[in-house]
Motif scaffolding. Sequence first.
Motif, mmCIF file in Angstrom:
data_model
loop_
_atom_site.group_PDB
_atom_site.id
_atom_site.type_symbol
_atom_site.label_atom_id
_atom_site.label_comp_id
_atom_site.label_asym_id
_atom_site.label_seq_id
_atom_site.Cartn_x
_atom_site.Cartn_y
_atom_site.Cartn_z
ATOM 1 N N HIS A 556 0.938 -1.289 0.038
ATOM 2 C CA HIS A 556 0.042 -0.101 0.051
ATOM 3 C C HIS A 556 0.905 1.268 0.015
ATOM 4 C CE1 HIS A 556 -4.380 -1.234 0.095
ATOM 5 N NE2 HIS A 556 -3.774 -2.171 0.913
ATOM 6 N N SER A 557 1.979 1.331 0.611
ATOM 7 C CA SER A 557 2.819 2.362 0.903
ATOM 8 C C SER A 557 3.899 2.267 -0.201
ATOM 9 C CB SER A 557 3.240 2.312 2.135
ATOM 10 O OG SER A 557 2.433 2.639 3.266
ATOM 11 N N TYR A 558 4.488 1.303 -0.658
ATOM 12 C CA TYR A 558 5.560 1.215 -1.340
ATOM 13 C C TYR A 558 5.644 0.543 -2.725
ATOM 14 C CZ TYR A 558 7.990 3.495 2.483
ATOM 15 O OH TYR A 558 8.385 4.336 3.577
ATOM 16 N N ASP A 559 4.494 0.001 -3.361
ATOM 17 C CA ASP A 559 4.354 -0.699 -4.344
ATOM 18 C C ASP A 559 5.182 -0.013 -5.850
ATOM 19 O OD1 ASP A 559 2.359 0.927 -5.265
ATOM 20 O OD2 ASP A 559 1.034 -0.585 -5.544
ATOM 21 N N SER A 560 5.176 1.331 -5.770
ATOM 22 C CA SER A 560 5.950 1.926 -6.715
ATOM 23 C C SER A 560 7.556 1.747 -6.885
ATOM 24 C CB SER A 560 5.617 3.423 -6.676
ATOM 25 O OG SER A 560 6.221 3.936 -5.429
ATOM 26 N N SER A 561 7.959 1.119 -5.561
ATOM 27 C CA SER A 561 9.575 0.637 -5.561
ATOM 28 C C SER A 561 9.791 -0.776 -5.870
ATOM 29 C CB SER A 561 9.625 1.331 -4.204
ATOM 30 O OG SER A 561 11.111 0.507 -4.008
ATOM 31 N N ALA A 562 10.486 -0.857 -7.023
ATOM 32 C CA ALA A 562 10.900 -2.144 -7.584
ATOM 33 C C ALA A 562 11.693 -2.984 -6.210
ATOM 34 C CB ALA A 562 11.904 -2.019 -8.631
ATOM 35 N N LEU A 563 12.461 -1.986 -5.465
ATOM 36 C CA LEU A 563 13.203 -2.826 -4.365
ATOM 37 C C LEU A 563 12.160 -3.342 -3.411
ATOM 38 C CD1 LEU A 563 16.103 -3.157 -2.989
ATOM 39 C CD2 LEU A 563 15.406 -0.914 -1.833
ATOM 40 N N MET A 564 11.165 -2.625 -2.885
ATOM 41 C CA MET A 564 10.174 -3.124 -2.003
ATOM 42 C C MET A 564 9.482 -4.315 -2.658
ATOM 43 S SD MET A 564 10.177 -1.756 1.153
ATOM 44 C CE MET A 564 10.264 -0.380 2.086
ATOM 45 N N ARG A 565 9.030 -4.134 -3.827
ATOM 46 C CA ARG A 565 8.184 -5.353 -4.571
ATOM 47 C C ARG A 565 9.086 -6.635 -4.360
ATOM 48 N NH1 ARG A 565 7.270 -1.375 -8.762
ATOM 49 N NH2 ARG A 565 8.560 -2.498 -9.907
ATOM 50 N N ASP A 566 10.252 -6.552 -4.631
ATOM 51 C CA ASP A 566 11.252 -7.769 -4.615
ATOM 52 C C ASP A 566 11.289 -8.357 -3.300
ATOM 53 O OD1 ASP A 566 11.900 -8.106 -7.265
ATOM 54 O OD2 ASP A 566 13.398 -6.662 -7.304
ATOM 55 N N ALA A 567 11.432 -7.215 -2.272
ATOM 56 C CA ALA A 567 11.296 -7.533 -0.710
ATOM 57 C C ALA A 567 10.354 -8.366 -0.289
ATOM 58 C CB ALA A 567 11.615 -6.187 0.309
ATOM 59 N N VAL A 568 8.962 -7.651 -0.847
ATOM 60 C CA VAL A 568 7.738 -8.765 -0.571
ATOM 61 C C VAL A 568 7.913 -9.975 -1.120
ATOM 62 C CG1 VAL A 568 5.299 -8.570 -1.039
ATOM 63 C CG2 VAL A 568 6.556 -6.602 -0.423
ATOM 64 N N MET A 569 8.358 -10.166 -2.324
ATOM 65 C CA MET A 569 8.222 -11.385 -3.076
ATOM 66 C C MET A 569 9.428 -12.298 -2.329
ATOM 67 S SD MET A 569 6.150 -11.470 -5.368
ATOM 68 C CE MET A 569 6.914 -13.115 -6.297
ATOM 69 N N SER A 570 10.472 -11.853 -1.901
ATOM 70 C CA SER A 570 11.497 -12.626 -1.170
ATOM 71 C C SER A 570 10.776 -13.051 0.114
ATOM 72 C CB SER A 570 12.669 -11.664 -0.852
ATOM 73 O OG SER A 570 13.610 -12.306 0.267
ATOM 74 N N SER A 571 9.931 -12.289 0.853
ATOM 75 C CA SER A 571 9.461 -12.914 2.017
ATOM 76 C C SER A 571 8.334 -13.676 1.721
ATOM 77 C CB SER A 571 8.925 -11.597 2.940
ATOM 78 O OG SER A 571 10.113 -11.102 3.662
ATOM 79 N N LEU A 572 7.629 -13.794 0.697
ATOM 80 C CA LEU A 572 6.642 -14.741 0.325
ATOM 81 C C LEU A 572 7.063 -16.250 0.068
ATOM 82 C CD1 LEU A 572 4.474 -12.751 -2.134
ATOM 83 C CD2 LEU A 572 3.893 -13.514 -0.100
ATOM 84 N N ASN A 573 8.166 -16.381 -0.311
ATOM 85 C CA ASN A 573 9.071 -17.633 -0.640
ATOM 86 C C ASN A 573 8.067 -18.917 -0.415
ATOM 87 O OD1 ASN A 573 11.191 -19.213 -0.471
ATOM 88 N ND2 ASN A 573 11.712 -19.167 1.792
ATOM 89 N N GLY A 574 7.401 -18.993 -1.503
ATOM 90 C CA GLY A 574 6.478 -20.129 -1.663
ATOM 91 C C GLY A 574 5.124 -20.093 -1.462
ATOM 92 N N LYS A 575 4.789 -18.702 -0.463
ATOM 93 C CA LYS A 575 3.092 -18.629 -0.339
ATOM 94 C C LYS A 575 2.500 -17.550 -1.275
ATOM 95 C CE LYS A 575 3.264 -20.569 3.985
ATOM 96 N NZ LYS A 575 2.135 -21.433 4.250
ATOM 97 N N GLU A 576 3.117 -17.734 -2.576
ATOM 98 C CA GLU A 576 2.376 -16.538 -3.488
ATOM 99 C C GLU A 576 1.050 -16.651 -3.625
ATOM 100 O OE1 GLU A 576 6.710 -16.875 -3.857
ATOM 101 O OE2 GLU A 576 5.110 -18.463 -4.102
#
Length: 696
Positions: A556-576
């Motif tokens: 909600h706050s940072y989805d315009s940031s590629a770095l933050m999007r990648d951080a979210v994807m890293s923390s999903l780690n199989g839970k996508e």
Amino acid sequence: LFIVPFLYIACKGYNPGSTTDETAPVHSAEEELKSFQLQPGLRMQLVAAEPLVQDPVVMQFDTGGRLWVVEMRGFMPDIDGKQEKDSIGRISILSDTNGDGQMDSSVIWADSLVLPRALAIVKGGALFADQRKLWFSEDRDGDGKADKFTLVDSVYADGPSPEHSSNGLLRNIDNWYYNARSRYRYRLTADGWIKDSTEFRGQWGISHDDEGRLYYNYNWSQLHADLVPPNYFFRNAHHTPTTGIDHGLTIDRRVYPIRANPAVNRGYIPGTLDEKGRLLEFTAACSPFYYRGVSLPEEFYGNVFVCEPSGNLVKRNAVKKEELNIYAFDPKPGKEFLASTDERFRPVFITSGLDGNLYIADMYRGLVQHGTYLTPYLREQTLKRKLDAPVHLGRIWRIVPGNHANQTQKKISSFTQSELISALSHPDGWWRDQAQQLLVESGDTALNMPLKTLTEDGSANVHGRYHALWTLEGLGLLNAELLLQLISDADRRISVAAMRLMESFAKKEASLQNRFANRLQQLSAGFSGEQWLQMTLSANLFSDKQRFDLLTATLHSYDSSALMRDAVMSSLNGKEHAFLNHIWTSGYLNGRSPGKEVFLESVATAILRKGKPDEIQSLLNHIAGEADNWKVGSIITAVTVYGKNPARKTVKLNKAPAILIRNKFSGDSLLKKAVSTLFEWPGHKVDTANAQTKHS
């Protein structure tokens, strides 16, 4: 590398054979000193020269002020590299016995080495790399020479040549030793040395800043860094990050030599040299060094200096930090920080020491290109202009302020524990690093209270607090209560480090996971971008609900940031898939934005890569019931792009995807082609022979 092995052409406007400096004369160190053009206000001083030092490639000061030098004496002894594997490399320890600033004594610590290329001074001795192997060396009889060698890793280094083989052994603030051109890091524990995997980084040389970010480069690209701590961004095997690790800090490759540089490997390629024969862009960038000293003027603190031996120069980069990004630039374009008119000036390594000045290792030789990649053009240049000899020269230079005077300083090796704790707040980064290492290597658990007191003192020097926190970690003295407290620290560096360090405790105890997650949720509204980033990375530990709530808040706050999007994807780690279901109904996907489109495509791609039939069936069902909107478009894009991947795997579904029965996806639509060639279901088989051509 782009190499034409049997043909070369002259650069437009410049004939490599026309130079008047045909022989590139060998100069004495005193003569070479006159060749330097250095940024005004600074001056060069000779620290050591042959025969005291030969072919220096790496150097490091110890806590007693001695300079350890790795001498790669076997490197390209002639134009054909014959006898390169002879055991003639060594590690020497240089000393300045009279305090005049020049080394006058040398002791060979380790001899008969094959192309040594890395060094780390540690308690009881030194780590070093000898060809492929990593050794721990010790001096048991006190004569200053290593007499016991313990194999740490038999496959430390690998590669076709020294310039493409592991090196570095940089001790970072997190108490791990990192390497360039390597996927591994090392750490000394009570049970001995351990090896751990990490992200691949760089080519030759590695450095770190005050917060432990790693800096490195490649011969063609002068400066890269990590925007996130090690070992976060590659947790998710189903997502390839686009940023965060190996982040290019500048696209500026321009260099400004002050002499012709015809003897470069690709000098025959148009655009490599200008009309005067001077190198235009980096071709041998190496040894980036993040300067954390205080002897040079204040403007240099936090600059990164990069060696370019092919251009006979050192470039200065000013580094600027934004909330989530770092970038670098040449503060004085058109004129280098250091350049030489001597073609044999070959800067290959930079460091600093207890005096806070810059030290440069100069191999001082004509040929620095390894034979594995030597082009016919460079071979001709080298032989014609007699650059293949002599070898076994070498100099070490020091850059000091114009008003510099040598001063005798107390050696940190003689500090008491109390003095070492004070040195954690020293203005010079070398002293802080050495103090931390000595305290950690002491293993003294009685340090707990003074280190904890410094860490908690919000009015104390933040460098001291930061190093004290990581010293506690190195000594195994951290506790969860301290870290939970520090998450709310007013200094974001302390807060971020506390979150990162809290993970090891939360992994072991469910109650601590809950407290950690609740603490982050309570404080997140006041977090800076860097705190949000670490919170997002740490969210991987939590239950699905806690994790999804935190990650959704990040988006909600940072989805315009590629770095933050990648951080979210890293923390999903199989839970996508579970997270997709969560955001499909949570309201996050209400309203279109570029960030949402890219993120949804990333989630869908990860689900496809994971390859679980029930999750893929559900993914396709999501868009089967949707109108033709941006969400449908993002998932269709993921399916069609993934369908073109030759490494994709055929997935067996239990029934035909509902999307195929929609009229608008009938016929020859890209989606139908992709789905038909990616998946099998009852009554449909993939034609593997033609699957690629059907939708490419």
